[in-house]
Design a protein around this motif. Sequence first.
Motif, PDB file in Angstrom:
ATOM      1  N   CYS A  52       0.883  -1.167   0.000  1.00  0.00           N
ATOM      2  CA  CYS A  52       0.000   0.000   0.000  1.00  0.00           C
ATOM      3  C   CYS A  52       0.919   1.214   0.000  1.00  0.00           C
ATOM      4  CB  CYS A  52      -0.917  -0.008   1.218  1.00  0.00           C
ATOM      5  SG  CYS A  52      -2.056   1.395   1.255  1.00  0.00           S
ATOM      6  N   VAL A  53       1.060   1.854  -1.155  1.00  0.00           N
ATOM      7  CA  VAL A  53       2.063   2.897  -1.345  1.00  0.00           C
ATOM      8  C   VAL A  53       1.393   4.250  -1.510  1.00  0.00           C
ATOM      9  CG1 VAL A  53       4.026   3.666  -2.724  1.00  0.00           C
ATOM     10  CG2 VAL A  53       3.553   1.209  -2.480  1.00  0.00           C
ATOM     11  N   THR A  54       1.809   5.215  -0.705  1.00  0.00           N
ATOM     12  CA  THR A  54       1.348   6.594  -0.847  1.00  0.00           C
ATOM     13  C   THR A  54       2.494   7.407  -1.422  1.00  0.00           C
ATOM     14  OG1 THR A  54      -0.072   6.362   1.089  1.00  0.00           O
ATOM     15  CG2 THR A  54       0.380   8.597   0.337  1.00  0.00           C
ATOM     16  N   ALA A  55       2.319   7.928  -2.615  1.00  0.00           N
ATOM     17  CA  ALA A  55       3.390   8.667  -3.289  1.00  0.00           C
ATOM     18  C   ALA A  55       2.793   9.765  -4.147  1.00  0.00           C
ATOM     19  CB  ALA A  55       4.229   7.725  -4.156  1.00  0.00           C
ATOM     20  N   GLN A  56       3.571  10.808  -4.340  1.00  0.00           N
ATOM     21  CA  GLN A  56       3.116  11.951  -5.123  1.00  0.00           C
ATOM     22  C   GLN A  56       2.863  11.576  -6.579  1.00  0.00           C
ATOM     23  OE1 GLN A  56       6.447  14.583  -4.406  1.00  0.00           O
ATOM     24  NE2 GLN A  56       5.157  16.000  -3.278  1.00  0.00           N
ATOM     25  N   THR A  57       1.944  12.318  -7.191  1.00  0.00           N
ATOM     26  CA  THR A  57       1.752  12.204  -8.628  1.00  0.00           C
ATOM     27  C   THR A  57       3.027  12.660  -9.332  1.00  0.00           C
ATOM     28  OG1 THR A  57      -0.603  12.652  -8.397  1.00  0.00           O
ATOM     29  CG2 THR A  57       0.360  13.001 -10.556  1.00  0.00           C
ATOM     30  N   GLU A 158      -2.512 -13.203 -11.238  1.00  0.00           N
ATOM     31  CA  GLU A 158      -1.401 -13.345 -10.302  1.00  0.00           C
ATOM     32  C   GLU A 158      -1.033 -12.025  -9.634  1.00  0.00           C
ATOM     33  OE1 GLU A 158       1.956 -15.351 -12.122  1.00  0.00           O
ATOM     34  OE2 GLU A 158       0.598 -16.273 -13.588  1.00  0.00           O
ATOM     35  N   VAL A 159      -1.252 -10.917 -10.355  1.00  0.00           N
ATOM     36  CA  VAL A 159      -0.925  -9.592  -9.822  1.00  0.00           C
ATOM     37  C   VAL A 159      -2.104  -8.655 -10.081  1.00  0.00           C
ATOM     38  CG1 VAL A 159       0.680  -7.656  -9.847  1.00  0.00           C
ATOM     39  CG2 VAL A 159       1.516  -9.963 -10.335  1.00  0.00           C
ATOM     40  N   LEU A 160      -2.579  -8.012  -9.027  1.00  0.00           N
ATOM     41  CA  LEU A 160      -3.650  -7.017  -9.111  1.00  0.00           C
ATOM     42  C   LEU A 160      -3.072  -5.669  -8.714  1.00  0.00           C
ATOM     43  CD1 LEU A 160      -6.665  -6.112  -9.305  1.00  0.00           C
ATOM     44  CD2 LEU A 160      -6.860  -6.747  -6.889  1.00  0.00           C
ATOM     45  N   VAL A 161      -3.256  -4.655  -9.563  1.00  0.00           N
ATOM     46  CA  VAL A 161      -2.753  -3.310  -9.280  1.00  0.00           C
ATOM     47  C   VAL A 161      -3.925  -2.340  -9.227  1.00  0.00           C
ATOM     48  CG1 VAL A 161      -1.275  -1.417 -10.057  1.00  0.00           C
ATOM     49  CG2 VAL A 161      -0.560  -3.793 -10.431  1.00  0.00           C
ATOM     50  N   THR A 190      -1.206  -8.115  -4.515  1.00  0.00           N
ATOM     51  CA  THR A 190      -1.953  -6.876  -4.753  1.00  0.00           C
ATOM     52  C   THR A 190      -1.064  -5.678  -4.435  1.00  0.00           C
ATOM     53  OG1 THR A 190      -4.029  -7.969  -4.152  1.00  0.00           O
ATOM     54  CG2 THR A 190      -4.032  -5.570  -4.202  1.00  0.00           C
ATOM     55  N   LEU A 191      -1.012  -4.738  -5.371  1.00  0.00           N
ATOM     56  CA  LEU A 191      -0.220  -3.514  -5.225  1.00  0.00           C
ATOM     57  C   LEU A 191      -1.154  -2.321  -5.338  1.00  0.00           C
ATOM     58  CD1 LEU A 191       2.715  -4.494  -7.638  1.00  0.00           C
ATOM     59  CD2 LEU A 191       2.554  -4.923  -5.170  1.00  0.00           C
ATOM     60  N   LEU A 192      -1.288  -1.562  -4.285  1.00  0.00           N
ATOM     61  CA  LEU A 192      -2.176  -0.399  -4.262  1.00  0.00           C
ATOM     62  C   LEU A 192      -1.326   0.869  -4.196  1.00  0.00           C
ATOM     63  CD1 LEU A 192      -5.469   0.042  -2.298  1.00  0.00           C
ATOM     64  CD2 LEU A 192      -3.720   1.818  -2.179  1.00  0.00           C
ATOM     65  N   PHE A 193      -1.563   1.777  -5.126  1.00  0.00           N
ATOM     66  CA  PHE A 193      -0.832   3.048  -5.176  1.00  0.00           C
ATOM     67  C   PHE A 193      -1.835   4.191  -5.092  1.00  0.00           C
ATOM     68  CE2 PHE A 193       2.211   0.104  -6.737  1.00  0.00           C
ATOM     69  CZ  PHE A 193       3.466   0.649  -6.493  1.00  0.00           C
ATOM     70  N   SER A 194      -1.491   5.189  -4.295  1.00  0.00           N
ATOM     71  CA  SER A 194      -2.400   6.308  -4.074  1.00  0.00           C
ATOM     72  C   SER A 194      -1.588   7.569  -3.805  1.00  0.00           C
ATOM     73  CB  SER A 194      -3.329   6.006  -2.887  1.00  0.00           C
ATOM     74  OG  SER A 194      -4.117   7.132  -2.575  1.00  0.00           O
ATOM     75  N   ILE A 206      -8.587  -1.675   1.605  1.00  0.00           N
ATOM     76  CA  ILE A 206      -7.327  -2.249   2.085  1.00  0.00           C
ATOM     77  C   ILE A 206      -7.599  -3.503   2.915  1.00  0.00           C
ATOM     78  CG2 ILE A 206      -5.365  -1.856   3.630  1.00  0.00           C
ATOM     79  CD1 ILE A 206      -5.388   1.064   2.697  1.00  0.00           C
ATOM     80  N   ASP A 207      -8.591  -3.439   3.792  1.00  0.00           N
ATOM     81  CA  ASP A 207      -8.908  -4.584   4.658  1.00  0.00           C
ATOM     82  C   ASP A 207      -9.396  -5.795   3.857  1.00  0.00           C
ATOM     83  OD1 ASP A 207      -8.187  -3.147   6.866  1.00  0.00           O
ATOM     84  OD2 ASP A 207     -10.215  -2.525   7.391  1.00  0.00           O
ATOM     85  N   GLN A 208     -10.178  -5.537   2.800  1.00  0.00           N
ATOM     86  CA  GLN A 208     -10.794  -6.635   2.065  1.00  0.00           C
ATOM     87  C   GLN A 208      -9.960  -7.152   0.899  1.00  0.00           C
ATOM     88  OE1 GLN A 208     -14.952  -6.220   1.098  1.00  0.00           O
ATOM     89  NE2 GLN A 208     -15.348  -4.820   2.793  1.00  0.00           N
ATOM     90  N   VAL A 209      -9.026  -6.336   0.403  1.00  0.00           N
ATOM     91  CA  VAL A 209      -8.316  -6.692  -0.817  1.00  0.00           C
ATOM     92  C   VAL A 209      -6.864  -7.100  -0.566  1.00  0.00           C
ATOM     93  CG1 VAL A 209      -7.583  -5.840  -3.081  1.00  0.00           C
ATOM     94  CG2 VAL A 209      -9.829  -5.224  -2.199  1.00  0.00           C
ATOM     95  N   LEU A 210      -6.185  -6.430   0.361  1.00  0.00           N
ATOM     96  CA  LEU A 210      -4.769  -6.693   0.606  1.00  0.00           C
ATOM     97  C   LEU A 210      -4.579  -7.676   1.751  1.00  0.00           C
ATOM     98  CD1 LEU A 210      -4.850  -3.836  -0.896  1.00  0.00           C
ATOM     99  CD2 LEU A 210      -2.594  -3.488   0.075  1.00  0.00           C
ATOM    100  N   ARG A 211      -3.507  -8.461   1.689  1.00  0.00           N
ATOM    101  CA  ARG A 211      -3.184  -9.425   2.733  1.00  0.00           C
ATOM    102  C   ARG A 211      -1.881  -9.018   3.416  1.00  0.00           C
ATOM    103  NH1 ARG A 211      -2.543 -14.990  -0.082  1.00  0.00           N
ATOM    104  NH2 ARG A 211      -1.150 -13.668  -1.317  1.00  0.00           N
TER     105      ARG A 211
END
Length: 461
Positions: A52-57, A158-161, A190-194, A206-211
């Motif tokens: 779960c990554v928080t990064a600037q645009t 295999e990979v969800l983004v 799962t890779l989440l970027f925001s 985050i609770d339901q999708v990431l492990r």
Amino acid sequence: MHRINLIELPMAFTDFGLSERLLKAVDALQFTQPTEVQLQAIPAALAGDDLCVTAQTGSGKTAAFLLPLLQRLQAEDKPQAATRALILLPTRELAQQTLREFSRFARFTFLKAELVTGGEGFKEQAAYLRKNPEVVIGTPGRLLEHLEAGSLLLDDVEVLVLDEADRMLDMGFAEDVLKLVAPCNKERQTLLFSATVGGAAMGRVIDQVLREPKFLRLHSVRELNPEVVQQIITSDDVAHKERQLQWLLAHEQFTKAMVFTNTRAQADRLGGVLRACKHKVYVLHGEKQHDERKEIMARFKRGEFSVLVATDVAARGLDVAELELVINFDMAHSGDEYVHRIGRTGRAGAGGLVISLICPNDWNLMSSIERYLKLRFEKRQIKELAGSYQGPKKLKASGKAVGKKKKKDKDGKKDSGKSASKTGKKPAAKRPAKPRGNDVPATVGSADGFAPPRRKPKPQE
């Protein structure tokens, strides 16, 4: 929250352990020094962790998830598998940009990707999906339509983004995202970027999708690019703003500029005003057809015109080189939207200038954004167009006036009961009102205000 020590991280793409094919593509793109988000996210993603990554645009996060994704998919050939990687994005423009980036990094591999967004032919997309591309890139709404129609199979993912996840959830796609995630392989990565931390909806996803994800908060929304100068100019009204905008576009040095409004009608009107002043301007908003929007952005990137007036539909997912100036004709509705607007300039650490035109109706909103971002905008004035409004006046009541008011309240009728208690006298009891005119007092003992009926006297015996 998991943090990684930057001292222990590799400082070149060759240190990540990427395949020769990917390194060849990176070298062809002349990428030498990884950005901070790439330094932290790529090793963790290559290790198979959920992120779960928080990064600037504009910080290079697209490469931060594409390179590990490509490394994983090319490590094992699965010709009979359905979609092996799914990348969800909030807008068509961002999806198209991600597809272009995928093509650049995968140019020396045999991996294929297909784009699935609204505005394109549904049957044509279904035909592409039947060819089993390894990667599907798209927006939640159209992807869900293909899932329900049976043309999109997600069992082998295999990979969800989830890229620009905060924007995706702000646009109301939370339920669609969860429906798309449900049929995916449970053992997926799962890779989440925001760009922002997000709210309750983000926490739910985050609770339901990431492990057991690793949280990498490299740049909070408040940590803006220090190379971008942020200014405000006060305005008396909309007409005054228009004159100031014309002056800025005539006197500021820039190759490309974006002007943001909050409504489509305002964007169209402003485009007409600027064209009348001999500016070569195009307008971009949600009512434009997909092909028209695509053509406008292509021409803007090629430098065929220098000023783009847009609503927030253009605030995310657009990577425009040499964009040095952003003007907020209307102030953004929130701190997050402000961040995404100014993220159009100063990308990859470059400099830029952001100017917000503030009239009386904008001041409180501007102040709330300052508090949210924990900064103070630089105040600027155009001498040739100085207006009367310079911000709200601070009214302070003098101590003498306040004292007089208190004394009046103390001796006034409102505090008569309090004064009587000080003298020790009990307040006089209220006398019943005397009947006036035809008013008849109620008889004591009667229930309805009338006298009880008289009894008939008994006859004498």
